[in-house]
Design an enzyme around this catalytic site. Structure first.
Site, PDB file in Angstrom:
ATOM      1  N   LEU A  26       0.838  -1.197   0.000  1.00 13.20           N
ATOM      2  CA  LEU A  26       0.000   0.000   0.000  1.00 13.20           C
ATOM      3  C   LEU A  26       0.874   1.249   0.000  1.00 13.20           C
ATOM      4  CD1 LEU A  26      -2.593  -1.251   2.626  1.00 13.20           C
ATOM      5  CD2 LEU A  26      -2.876  -1.147   0.138  1.00 13.20           C
ATOM      6  N   HIS A  27       1.653   1.448  -1.060  1.00 12.57           N
ATOM      7  CA  HIS A  27       2.594   2.559  -1.118  1.00 12.57           C
ATOM      8  C   HIS A  27       1.910   3.914  -1.004  1.00 12.57           C
ATOM      9  CE1 HIS A  27       4.786  -0.703  -3.317  1.00 12.57           C
ATOM     10  NE2 HIS A  27       5.686  -0.353  -2.419  1.00 12.57           N
ATOM     11  N   ASP A  28       0.912   4.158  -1.826  1.00 11.54           N
ATOM     12  CA  ASP A  28       0.254   5.468  -1.822  1.00 11.54           C
ATOM     13  C   ASP A  28      -0.485   5.732  -0.514  1.00 11.54           C
ATOM     14  OD1 ASP A  28       1.308   5.906  -4.337  1.00 11.54           O
ATOM     15  OD2 ASP A  28      -0.519   5.343  -5.384  1.00 11.54           O
ATOM     16  N   ALA A  31       2.090   6.620   2.086  1.00  7.55           N
ATOM     17  CA  ALA A  31       2.649   7.971   1.920  1.00  7.55           C
ATOM     18  C   ALA A  31       1.704   9.014   2.507  1.00  7.55           C
ATOM     19  CB  ALA A  31       2.900   8.252   0.438  1.00  7.55           C
TER      20      ALA A  31
END
Length: 98
Positions: A26-28, A31
Site C-alpha cells: 500500500l505505497h500510496d 505515503a
C-alpha cells in the site's frame, strides 16, 4: 457484497500478480498516512540524486549516507510500523464505508 466491497475487489482485480500472492503493498496510502501520522514511519536522513547523465544508469534514484561532500537532502522512510499502519488504514476505510 456491498458497492464499497465491490469497488475494493475491483481495484484488487487490476493487480493479478498481487492477488495471486494474497497481499499487496500500500505505497500510496502509506505515503498519505505518513503525512497525517508521522509516527507510522521512521525517517532516515540521506543524500539523494537522480542519475540523468547515464554515468551509472538512466533515471535511477541513487541514495547514500550523508557526508561532508554529500549532505543529507531528504528524509527517507526506511522503517514502517506495519501493524499500526494496517490498523490506521482499515479504520479509515471503515469510516469511508459508514
Amino acid at each position: 457484497n456491498t458497492p464499497f466491497n465491490q469497488a475494493i475487489a475491483g481495484q484488487l482485480e487490476c493487480y493479478p500478480r498481487f492477488r495471486a500472492q494474497g497481499w499487496t503493498n500500500l505505497h500510496d496510502p502509506l505515503a498519505v498516512g505518513a503525512v497525517v501520522r508521522p509516527d507510522l514511519v521512521q525517517l532516515t536522513p540521506l543524500h539523494l540524486d537522480v542519475e540523468l547523465g547515464g554515468r551509472f544508469t538512466a533515471g535511477a534514484t541513487l541514495m547514500r549516507s550523508p557526508n561532508l561532500d554529500f549532505p543529507a537532502n531528504v528524509q527517507v522512510a526506511l522503517r514502517v510500523d506495519v501493524s499500526v499502519f494496517e490498523e490506521f488504514f482499515v479504520a479509515r476505510l471503515e469510516n469511508v464505508r459508514s
